[in-house]
Each structure stands twice: as C-alpha cells, then as structure tokens.
Design an enzyme around this catalytic site. Structure first.
Site: not given
Ligand code: M6R
Length: 611
Positions: A2, A27, A76, A102-103, A484, A488, A491, A507, A606
């Site tokens: 929010c 946002r 949101w 907001n929250g 991951e 990263k 990328e 191996h 994205k």
C-alpha cells in the site's frame, strides 16, 4: 504494498494527494481512495476499485473536492478482496474520524471482537477499519487525538503507517508509524506525509524520516513530533538531493539493492500475516485441515528461482511433515506424463503468476483432476486465478529482473506450509513446533544482521573480479542455496558458474577445478558440514580458491580456506533465508563492478510469458 499520502496547507488538497499517489503506483495496488476535510472539518471520502485514473476521473483530478487538508491511499489487498468497500480511507460511523493505513495489524481480529463487544459494527474485511475504530474508541474515551493515537499504538500489534483526520481538528493530520515506511515533508505554509519520497519530492526536498512509534502532527504551520508519552521531540530534516528516478529507488543505486534491503520487511509481513497470536492461520488458502491431513504426496513446480524455492521446500516439508515431495522444473513437468498419487497436491510457485511454463503445468495438472495451490506475489495474476488455492506472498512489486525479496517471501510460504502440514498431521512435538514459530518471527532481525555485512561482501566481490568460473556447493538446504546463488551470479554478473551437490563434484566436474577457481561452499547444516568441508578440501588441494558461508556455530572450518562469511544461527530448516542474502549481495556487487545493467540484465525479462 500500500501507499499513503497526506497534505495540509494553502492549496486544494486532493490534487496534491492524487499526484502523490500516482508517484507511488510502482508499489502496486488494486484500489485507491482519498478523503478531504473542508474548512469546517466535514470530511468527504471517495474511493474506487482499480486504477487511480478512475479516482482521477471521478473527482476531476481532485478539483471537485473542496478542502485543503487530505489523505489518500493506494491499496494492495491483504485483509479482504480488492473492492470499493475494502478500499481506504475508512471511517467511524459518524464520519468524524477518517484514516488510511499501510501495514498489517496482527491482532486485528482480537481488537475487532473487543470493539464489537463495545457496540462497534464493521462494514469491511479490513484491519484498517479496525484500526480506525480503535482510534475512535480512544478518542471518545480521552477526547484528545494524541492520546487516542498513542493508545492505538499501545494496543495494536503489527506494522503500520497510519494517518488520521479528526473532524474536531480541521486542517490537521495525525500520523504514526511502526515497521512501515513514512516520510514527512515541510513546504511553505504546509506539510506532507507519504510512504516514500517520490510522492512529495515535487513540493519539498526537506524530508523527515520518522522512527517507530513517533507521532506526527501536520498542520499548515509545519510539523511537530511526539513520543508515545505525548512529549514533543525534535528531529532534523534531511535534504534530498536525488532526482525523481533515483527517488523512486528510495535513494538506492539500483532496484535490486533496494529490494535486497526490503527483505526484513517482506519476511516480517509474510510471517506476521499468517502467524499471529501464536496461531498459524492458512485458512485463506482454501485448503481445509482435513484435506491437508489426507495429502499423500506433493509435487512442487516452478521456473528459475521459483523452482529453487521448491528445492528448499522439498527438504523442509519432507523433514518436518514426513510427506513425500518431488520438485519439477515447470517446462519439463508440463510435457511429462507424471504418475500422480491418489491425494497428490501440486504447488506452483511464481512471483509474477504469469510465467508461461508454470501456468501450463498448472493447467495440465488441473486437467488431470489434481488439487493445485499457487504461491504467487502478483494479485489477480493468471496462476492465482486458476489455482484451487492461493498463498499470496507479501513482497510488494518487484522491479529488478533478478528476484530477491519475492524469493525470500516464497521461502516463508514453504516454511509455513510445511509447518501447517506438520501441525495437522502431528509430526512435530509441541515444543519443537513453538520453537519453529519463534525462529520464524526472529528471521527479519537476523536478515537485517546479515545485511550489515554488505561492505565485507562488496570488498570480497572486488577481489573476485577476475574469476571466470565459480562453483557453488552444499548439501541439503545448502545445495538449494547453491543453485540459487549460481543463478543469481550468472544472471546479473555474466560470470559462468555452476552449482553442485557437494558430494557429486568428484564424479566428473572436479576436473574443471584449476588454480584459482573460486569454489564457494555453504555450511549451515551441522550434520553435513564436515562432509562438505572434505569436498571443499578436495578442491583446495587442486588449487581452488575456497570461500565459505557458514552459520555462526558451525565448527571445523580449515584455516587455509581463503574467506569465511558468517551468518547468525537459526533453525537449520530456515537457513536459506539468511544464506541467500550474502549470495545476492555478492552477485549484485560483482555485477556493479563489471559495469552491467543490474536491474535489466541482457537477454532477460521480468516475466517470461513465452514457452
Ligand atoms: O515470475 P516467476 O516467479 O514465475 O519467474 C520465474 C523465473 O523466471 C524467475 O525466478 C527468474 O529465474 C528470475 N529472473 C531469477 O532471478
């Protein structure tokens, strides 16, 4: 996430507020609203589901709103669906107290019950209406806005940036924050508040950053700050020198760095939304406890980092809920003819909710009559709409192509699902269960601690500038962190890297280790650390430059390893949440040093909506 905006001063308020809300559109939001008080204190509210443009059109860009003091909000959705009814501002029955927020108020249902017993009625599903009526209750009791706001802070748990108009105090905005952002600006003959600097930058560059539990009073004479005892405190403004684009990044050099730093907040929001008053409430997912009890096996699917979250989920769910789990790359899964168990649950993970392969895998599974659960960040996205149940992560919009905060929120989703399955199936004892919950609520602080090591990571990255190949290795959850970390790095820094299960290196792949090859080991699983150390020693003796990332209490790290990063201890099921932050920073700094376009790496988008 929010966004809130407030203005009081000599101008007509609504256009200023709407303009500020437009600057917070990045946002993300699903509805918006504005409240303006006229000279007599009468407060007029307009709100609408959908884009801000609807509100603009409804109010002629705010011009049809009479009054010089106003607050506004882009929502949101967290509690309750996106709708005009749930949109902010919310008000008391008499329309004399109006608020935006907001929250997340964690104990909102307890507060709602208490207020209901005292005669309050609620018309929306939101925690914000509860917050507004809580302020109303204390205002009626004490007759003083500052006291009402401080009582609100004493009784509400969770995170909030709250701005309130009182009919009795025309021209004034009262605000308070805790763990949700709020900045204050002063102009000639007025004052503004907002969730973020871009919303007020057009009007002022003098900005106050508020701290937790500071109450702010905005009026045309400027601003005053108070502590919870209502004693005035003095604060010094900061002069903002960024341009508008930089301001959108909150002063950070890149969105990725900003989003990396938002992880404590995102993790806190996601944990607190589902875990409050000591209870884990996943009822929103539309999967009954009876159903979860009977799940025979789970398949987790996704692409890229979302798939990597699934790999963590596999270790965690199998270990604590004792259900067989497999993880499948969505682009493979959709074309396979998997043998599905009788009561199988398929979990599809996707930040955007629009990834073509993940969506196709979901549809394929639905066609086969399997129950599906989506873990998604973007509200109303295709995957969210089509799955049987949805777990919305509370990461807010993620702008950088390389995912960081959404990945972290997805990890929390995995942990909470694992915990719920363990709870309904009785696979963990009460003490262990409480300890899991405690560790989860402590994660945000620990992530913040890891972020404090960023200059150490930056220095290390500068020393690794010339590396052509990097290997990440680990066992168990540490293997999941390694895949991951490797993605990263590839990328955004364009440095070749591979991730290997530590025991698998010998191996074949070990033949690629040469003098100076960087091998980065993750050591957060005590029972497995010794084995991984042996594998690292094997590479060191072939000339590798060995760095490790270890939990504080892991022992037995050889002295000849070139670099050791430490992260705080946490429950070993949750270490990915801490370890990944160091790896994100490493990839980020290497990318910056190499002069790459961090937020928009070459060849990538994205959201990958093609096969
Ligand atoms: O929106 P999704 O989570 O479905 O996206 C999946 C992948 O495309 C995504 O995680 C990708 O791997 C990221 N760019 C990694 O940082």
């Amino acid at each position: 996430m929010c966004g809130i905006v407030g203005y009081t001063g000599g101008r007509q308020a609504a256009p200023v507020v709407l303009d500020g809300l437009a600057k917070l559109e990045y946002r993300g939001y699903d509805s918006a609203g504005v409240a303006v008080s006229d000279g007599d204190g009468n407060i007029d509210i307009k709100k609408a589901k959908g884009k801000l443009k609807i509100l603009f059109d409804l109010t002629d860009g705010g011009k049809s709103f009479n009054g010089t003091c106003g607050i506004g909000h882009t929502r949101w959705a967290t509690h309750g669906e996106p709708s005009q009814n749930n949109a902010h501002p919310h008000c008391n029955d008499e329309h004399t107290i109006v608020a935006v927020h907001n929250g997340i108020i964690e104990n909102y249902s307890q507060l709602k019950d208490k207020l209901t017993r005292r005669g309050y009625t609620f018309y929306s599903d939101t925690d914000t209406e509860v917050a507004t009526k809580l302020v109303d209750y204390y205002y009626k009791k004490h007759g003083e806005p500052l006291k009402a706001i401080s009582e609100f802070a004493l009784h509400a748990r969770g995170s909030y940036a709250l701005a309130v108009l009182f009919k009795d105090f025309p021209g004034e905005i009262f605000a308070i924050r805790k763990d949700s952002p709020m900045v204050i600006g002063v102009t000639d003959g007025g004052a503004l508040l907002a969730s973020d600097v871009p919303a007020i930058l057009k009007y002022t560059r003098n900005v106050y950053y508020t701290d937790n539990h500071e109450i702010v009073l905005l009026s045309k004479d400027g601003v005053a700050f108070y502590n919870l005892d209502r004693e005035e405190i003095s604060k010094t403004p900061t002069l903002i020198s960024w341009d508008a684009e930089a301001a959108e990044k909150g002063g950070w050099e890149h969105f990725m760095l900003k989003e990396i730093h938002e992880q404590p907040e995102v993790v806190r929001n996601t944990v607190n939304y589902f875990l409050h008053d000591g209870k884990l409430d996943l009822s929103e997912l539309q999967l009954s406890e009876d159903y979860l009890k009977g799940v025979s096996s789970i398949t987790i699917t996704g692409c890229g980092s979302a798939y990597h979250v699934g790999v963590v989920g596999q270790y965690v769910i199998e270990d604590i809920a004792r259900i067989p789990v497999r993880v499948e790359i969505a682009s493979e899964f959709r074309y396979r003819k998997p043998v599905l168990g009788g009561n199988e649950l398929v979990i599809v993970i996707s930040q955007s909710g629009e990834t073509a392969d993940s969506l196709a895998a979901l549809r394929e599974m639905k066609q086969q009559g399997v129950k599906t659960l989506a873990i998604v960040n973007v509200l109303g996205s295709s995957i969210a709409r089509e799955a049987d149940g949805v777990f919305y992560t509370k990461a807010g919009p993620e702008i950088s192509v390389a995912t960081t905060k959404a990945y972290s929120a997805q990890l929390i989703a995995m942990y909470l699902i694992a915990l719920k399955l363990a709870e309904v199936r009785g696979t963990v004892g009460a003490q262990q269960y409480s300890s899991f919950k405690r560790e989860l609520t402590e994660l945000p602080e620990k992530i913040a601690k890891v972020l404090e090591t960023k200059s150490e990571v930056q220095k290390f990255a500068s020393q690794m500038m010339d590396k052509k190949d990097v290997f990440f290795i680990g066992r168990g959850v540490d293997y999941a962190v390694s895949i991951e970390s490797s993605l990263k790095l590839k990328e955004i820094s364009y440095v070749h890297s591979e991730a290997y299960a530590a025991g698998e290196l010998k191996h074949g792949t070990i033949s690629l280790i040469e003098n100076g090859t960087l091998v980065f080991g993750t050591l957060t699983q005590k029972a497995l650390a010794e084995k991984t150390v042996s594998n690292l020693v094997e590479t060191a003796s072939r000339g590798a430059y060995v760095a490790v990332l270890a939990s504080q209490s892991v022992e037995g790290i050889p002295e000849n390893f070139k670099k050791v990063f430490h992260i705080p201890d946490t429950d070993e099921h949750f270490t990915a949440s801490l370890a990944v932050v160091v790896m994100q920073l490493f990839a980020y700094y290497l990318s910056v040093l190499r002069g790459n376009d961090v937020d928009k790496p070459r060849n990538l988008a994205k959201s990958v909506t093609v096969e």
